[in-house]
Design a protein around this motif. Structure first.
Motif, PDB file in Angstrom:
ATOM      1  N   PRO A   9       6.207  -4.510  -5.474  1.00  0.00           N
ATOM      2  CA  PRO A   9       6.550  -2.757  -4.197  1.00  0.00           C
ATOM      3  C   PRO A   9       8.024  -3.232  -4.444  1.00  0.00           C
ATOM      4  CG  PRO A   9       4.956  -4.544  -3.250  1.00  0.00           C
ATOM      5  CD  PRO A   9       4.765  -5.081  -4.194  1.00  0.00           C
ATOM      6  N   ALA A  42       2.505  10.739  -5.035  1.00  0.00           N
ATOM      7  CA  ALA A  42       1.499   9.726  -4.856  1.00  0.00           C
ATOM      8  C   ALA A  42       2.002   8.140  -5.418  1.00  0.00           C
ATOM      9  CB  ALA A  42       0.185   9.589  -5.079  1.00  0.00           C
ATOM     10  N   ASP A  43       2.592   8.570  -6.371  1.00  0.00           N
ATOM     11  CA  ASP A  43       2.736   7.279  -7.627  1.00  0.00           C
ATOM     12  C   ASP A  43       3.882   6.734  -7.385  1.00  0.00           C
ATOM     13  OD1 ASP A  43       0.887   9.048  -9.208  1.00  0.00           O
ATOM     14  OD2 ASP A  43       3.111   9.452 -10.886  1.00  0.00           O
ATOM     15  N   GLN A  46       2.859   4.647  -4.383  1.00  0.00           N
ATOM     16  CA  GLN A  46       2.024   3.604  -5.025  1.00  0.00           C
ATOM     17  C   GLN A  46       2.834   2.043  -4.979  1.00  0.00           C
ATOM     18  OE1 GLN A  46      -0.757   4.425  -7.659  1.00  0.00           O
ATOM     19  NE2 GLN A  46      -0.187   2.257  -8.729  1.00  0.00           N
ATOM     20  N   ARG A  47       4.390   2.855  -5.744  1.00  0.00           N
ATOM     21  CA  ARG A  47       5.334   1.448  -6.161  1.00  0.00           C
ATOM     22  C   ARG A  47       5.646   1.169  -4.464  1.00  0.00           C
ATOM     23  NH1 ARG A  47       9.678   5.627  -6.769  1.00  0.00           N
ATOM     24  NH2 ARG A  47      10.268   4.416  -4.009  1.00  0.00           N
ATOM     25  N   TYR A  51       0.321   2.969  -1.680  1.00  0.00           N
ATOM     26  CA  TYR A  51      -0.817   4.482  -1.737  1.00  0.00           C
ATOM     27  C   TYR A  51      -1.674   3.075  -2.932  1.00  0.00           C
ATOM     28  CZ  TYR A  51      -2.983   8.160  -2.414  1.00  0.00           C
ATOM     29  OH  TYR A  51      -4.403   9.005  -2.860  1.00  0.00           O
ATOM     30  N   PRO A  52      -2.729   2.092  -2.985  1.00  0.00           N
ATOM     31  CA  PRO A  52      -3.313   1.307  -4.166  1.00  0.00           C
ATOM     32  C   PRO A  52      -4.070   1.219  -4.317  1.00  0.00           C
ATOM     33  CG  PRO A  52      -3.543   0.574  -1.740  1.00  0.00           C
ATOM     34  CD  PRO A  52      -2.401   1.174  -1.789  1.00  0.00           C
ATOM     35  N   PRO A  53      -3.854   1.907  -5.835  1.00  0.00           N
ATOM     36  CA  PRO A  53      -5.075   2.898  -6.641  1.00  0.00           C
ATOM     37  C   PRO A  53      -6.588   2.275  -6.109  1.00  0.00           C
ATOM     38  CG  PRO A  53      -4.497   0.841  -8.094  1.00  0.00           C
ATOM     39  CD  PRO A  53      -3.864   0.937  -6.395  1.00  0.00           C
ATOM     40  N   PRO A  61       0.600   3.030 -12.269  1.00  0.00           N
ATOM     41  CA  PRO A  61       0.668   4.289 -11.589  1.00  0.00           C
ATOM     42  C   PRO A  61       0.037   5.845 -12.745  1.00  0.00           C
ATOM     43  CG  PRO A  61       2.855   3.047 -10.535  1.00  0.00           C
ATOM     44  CD  PRO A  61       1.859   2.813 -12.142  1.00  0.00           C
ATOM     45  N   GLY A  91      -5.449   6.661 -11.517  1.00  0.00           N
ATOM     46  CA  GLY A  91      -4.420   6.226 -12.049  1.00  0.00           C
ATOM     47  C   GLY A  91      -4.067   5.733 -13.534  1.00  0.00           C
ATOM     48  N   ARG A 264      -7.636  11.655  -4.908  1.00  0.00           N
ATOM     49  CA  ARG A 264      -7.897  10.532  -5.380  1.00  0.00           C
ATOM     50  C   ARG A 264      -8.787   9.217  -5.311  1.00  0.00           C
ATOM     51  NH1 ARG A 264      -3.022   5.708  -5.393  1.00  0.00           N
ATOM     52  NH2 ARG A 264      -3.599   5.200  -8.095  1.00  0.00           N
TER      53      ARG A 264
END
Length: 325
Positions: A9, A42-43, A46-47, A51-53, A61, A91, A264
């Motif tokens: 991350p 949200a991407d 996540q990066r 915000y994990p899938p 992502p 995702g 999601r």
């Protein structure tokens, strides 16, 4: 195949275009050869590792894509290899191929370019499910859209107008002319103006019937103040934080409601129901040209870091797309 991975991350440079295993279609799934994928907030989360899938979703992502079906798994009906589609994803959109539950596929609307179609699934499903399903927006209502220059915002403005609502929006002043072109009756500079005062002024003191909010905690008390009697506040983002004090007295006095939703992590059946609603009620508006995807720019997948920087800067208007080829 290749996909945008996040080995560790971090900032935009944490995105790495790398070789990964090819997806295989499971029961009820198809494989889509991705032509483009939309970049969403949200991407970025996540990066950053926030915000994990959801379980079972690809690690890469990407919450929406467009492309061509290249394989069909068992138990899939109504779709064929070679069909041009766009899709809502949990995702995996930042890749050359992705496995998609058939219930989350949409045909590319007539009159929309295959690449630009990637700008539609996530915003259309989010806006329709929240503005209609939760907010119960009706003709003659006033809708306040925060973040009018975003992908969600530009779509919500057009959709609200198509439903017969008066649409107000907050955004940087530089974006106001374009947002008025999209149908906003009033654009409010959130950095220089008090949106509560502006909403009351424009509505002759009545307030907004529905507020679509991406800010969360930072706007909670002011959103309640901006609501009309019986108004509905729908929170779909937390860019302004997650915790705030709620004055229940103000809420009771207005007989108003507050709802918060996410898309999601919903079960497949719920997503499929939303997608069906979008196909039935939103796609005709898109095909008629009443609501259109607003695309700021297209960048190749290899420039995903630059795409994330652009979205983080908030200098874009509409969607930023990543393209394959």
């Amino acid at each position: 195949m290749r996909a945008i991975t996040v080995p560790q991350p971090g900032g935009p440079d944490a995105l790495v275009w790398a070789e990964v295993p090819d997806p295989e279609p499971g029961p009820g799934e198809v494989i889509v050869d991705v032509r483009a994928s939309g970049v969403n907030r949200a991407d970025l989360l996540q990066r950053q590792g926030h915000y994990p899938p959801p379980p079972g979703a690809p690690a890469y992502p990407g919450l929406e894509c467009s492309g061509v079906i290249s394989a069909i798994g068992p138990e899939v009906t109504g779709w064929s290899v070679g069909a041009e589609v766009c899709a809502l994803l949990a995702g995996g959109g930042y890749a050359e191929r992705v496995a998609v539950p058939a219930g989350q596929l949409l045909p590319v609307p007539a009159g929309v370019d295959l690449v630009d179609a990637a700008a539609l699934p996530e915003v259309a499903c989010t806006v329709w499910s929240n503005v209609v399903g939760v907010g119960r927006l009706a003709p003659g209502d006033t809708l306040l859209v925060h973040g009018g220059g975003s992908g969600i915002g530009t779509f919500a403005i057009q959709f609200g107008v198509a439903l017969g609502a008066t649409v107000l929006t907050t955004a940087r002043a530089t974006k106001h002319p374009r947002l008025r072109e999209l149908g906003a009756a009033q654009a409010i500079d959130y950095r220089e103006q008090d949106f509560v005062e502006e909403v009351r002024r424009v509505t002759d003191g009545r307030g907004a019937d529905v507020i679509l909010d991406i800010m969360g905690a930072a706007y909670l008390s002011r959103n309640i103040a901006a609501l009309a009697t019986g108004g509905r506040l729908v929170v779909i983002g937390m860019q302004g934080g997650t915790k705030a004090e709620l004055n229940l007295g103000a809420l009771l006095t207005k007989r108003a409601s507050v709802a918060a939703t996410t898309l999601r992590s919903r079960p497949l059946a719920e997503k499929a129901e939303i997608v069906r609603g979008v196909r039935d009620e939103v796609w005709p508006l898109v095909e008629a040209g009443t609501v259109r995807p607003v695309v700021d720019r297209r960048l190749p997948f290899t420039e995903a870091a630059q795409a994330h920087r652009l979205v983080e800067s908030n200098d874009h208007l509409g969607k930023v797309l990543l393209t394959n080829g």
